[in-house]
Design a protein around this motif. Sequence first.
Motif, mmCIF file in Angstrom:
data_model
loop_
_atom_site.group_PDB
_atom_site.id
_atom_site.type_symbol
_atom_site.label_atom_id
_atom_site.label_comp_id
_atom_site.label_asym_id
_atom_site.label_seq_id
_atom_site.Cartn_x
_atom_site.Cartn_y
_atom_site.Cartn_z
ATOM 1 N N UNK A 144 0.798 -1.206 0.088
ATOM 2 C CA UNK A 144 -0.029 0.043 -0.006
ATOM 3 C C UNK A 144 0.916 1.094 0.067
ATOM 4 N N UNK A 145 1.841 1.300 0.848
ATOM 5 C CA UNK A 145 2.879 2.586 0.612
ATOM 6 C C UNK A 145 3.584 2.461 -0.643
ATOM 7 N N UNK A 146 3.838 1.546 -1.219
ATOM 8 C CA UNK A 146 4.592 1.595 -2.678
ATOM 9 C C UNK A 146 3.538 2.239 -3.484
ATOM 10 N N UNK A 147 2.266 1.589 -3.561
ATOM 11 C CA UNK A 147 1.327 2.342 -4.248
ATOM 12 C C UNK A 147 0.848 3.810 -4.084
ATOM 13 N N UNK A 148 1.080 4.160 -3.137
ATOM 14 C CA UNK A 148 0.463 5.607 -2.455
ATOM 15 C C UNK A 148 1.796 6.489 -2.796
ATOM 16 N N UNK A 149 3.171 5.962 -2.341
ATOM 17 C CA UNK A 149 4.195 6.859 -2.531
ATOM 18 C C UNK A 149 5.077 6.398 -3.633
ATOM 19 N N UNK A 150 4.975 5.362 -4.385
ATOM 20 C CA UNK A 150 5.792 5.127 -5.604
ATOM 21 C C UNK A 150 7.358 5.058 -5.257
ATOM 22 N N UNK A 151 7.653 4.510 -4.129
ATOM 23 C CA UNK A 151 9.065 4.642 -3.607
ATOM 24 C C UNK A 151 10.046 3.825 -4.721
ATOM 25 N N UNK A 152 11.317 4.433 -4.485
ATOM 26 C CA UNK A 152 12.508 3.961 -5.446
ATOM 27 C C UNK A 152 13.633 3.667 -4.751
ATOM 28 N N UNK A 153 14.694 3.551 -5.361
ATOM 29 C CA UNK A 153 16.266 3.568 -4.653
ATOM 30 C C UNK A 153 16.290 4.777 -3.477
ATOM 31 N N UNK A 154 15.756 5.780 -4.052
ATOM 32 C CA UNK A 154 15.951 6.864 -3.155
ATOM 33 C C UNK A 154 15.207 7.005 -1.868
ATOM 34 N N UNK A 155 14.233 6.088 -1.781
ATOM 35 C CA UNK A 155 13.447 6.054 -0.569
ATOM 36 C C UNK A 155 14.076 5.296 0.469
ATOM 37 N N UNK A 156 13.943 5.894 1.487
ATOM 38 C CA UNK A 156 14.656 5.170 2.669
ATOM 39 C C UNK A 156 13.488 4.875 3.723
ATOM 40 N N UNK A 157 13.455 3.566 4.203
ATOM 41 C CA UNK A 157 12.607 3.051 4.936
ATOM 42 C C UNK A 157 13.311 2.453 6.152
ATOM 43 N N UNK A 158 12.625 2.653 7.281
ATOM 44 C CA UNK A 158 13.167 2.277 8.650
ATOM 45 C C UNK A 158 12.203 1.377 9.392
ATOM 46 N N UNK A 159 12.665 0.223 9.605
ATOM 47 C CA UNK A 159 11.769 -0.792 10.114
ATOM 48 C C UNK A 159 12.286 -1.250 11.552
ATOM 49 N N UNK A 160 11.237 -1.167 12.591
ATOM 50 C CA UNK A 160 11.650 -1.444 13.796
ATOM 51 C C UNK A 160 11.391 -2.645 14.283
ATOM 52 N N UNK A 161 12.041 -3.689 14.531
ATOM 53 C CA UNK A 161 11.732 -5.184 14.902
ATOM 54 C C UNK A 161 12.084 -5.886 14.003
ATOM 55 N N UNK A 162 12.633 -6.985 14.195
ATOM 56 C CA UNK A 162 13.240 -8.226 13.425
ATOM 57 C C UNK A 162 12.587 -9.370 13.572
ATOM 58 N N UNK A 163 11.272 -9.382 13.921
ATOM 59 C CA UNK A 163 10.470 -10.386 14.195
ATOM 60 C C UNK A 163 9.849 -10.732 12.794
ATOM 61 N N UNK A 164 8.830 -11.668 12.653
ATOM 62 C CA UNK A 164 8.370 -12.027 11.376
ATOM 63 C C UNK A 164 7.689 -11.020 10.509
ATOM 64 N N UNK A 165 7.206 -10.063 11.088
ATOM 65 C CA UNK A 165 6.347 -9.068 10.367
ATOM 66 C C UNK A 165 7.524 -7.913 9.977
ATOM 67 N N UNK A 166 8.476 -7.798 10.726
ATOM 68 C CA UNK A 166 9.591 -6.798 10.559
ATOM 69 C C UNK A 166 10.667 -7.173 9.329
ATOM 70 N N UNK A 167 10.761 -8.583 9.332
ATOM 71 C CA UNK A 167 11.639 -9.074 8.488
ATOM 72 C C UNK A 167 10.759 -9.125 7.046
ATOM 73 N N UNK A 168 9.725 -9.664 7.180
ATOM 74 C CA UNK A 168 9.086 -9.574 5.900
ATOM 75 C C UNK A 168 8.581 -8.275 5.083
ATOM 76 N N UNK A 169 8.518 -7.310 6.156
ATOM 77 C CA UNK A 169 8.387 -5.920 5.649
ATOM 78 C C UNK A 169 9.424 -5.509 4.966
#
Length: 107
Positions: free
Chosen positions: A46-71
């Motif tokens: 959904x974020x990809x469709x709304x923001x159309x991110x690319x290599x310049x898009x930086x995303x920080x994910x907090x948490x390395x559980x199943x959801x975090x790693x999958x995201x």
Amino acid sequence: MENNEQQFENQIENSIYKNNLFILGSFEKRITVYSQQVRSINLVYSLYKVYNFNLNTRIGIIGGGAAGITAAISAARLGATVHLYEKSSILNLWSQCKVRKIHPNIF
């Protein structure tokens, strides 16, 4: 007295990042690995469709559980630069794994 969920919501509401902060299931009870993965993929797509991110898009994910790693994997595959943050060193155990099987119905 506020509970942890209310305190957390209040902190987010007062945050300068509230418009770019997305939280996935922080206070959910008894949710399976599979449902965490589905929800994280749906959020990233959904974020990809709304923001159309690319290599310049930086995303920080907090948490390395199943959801975090999958995201993190989903966002990276869609072209974003991903930073995954985890407080424990469990990710070191997975760093050399090419395949890590996780049963989808584990809570």
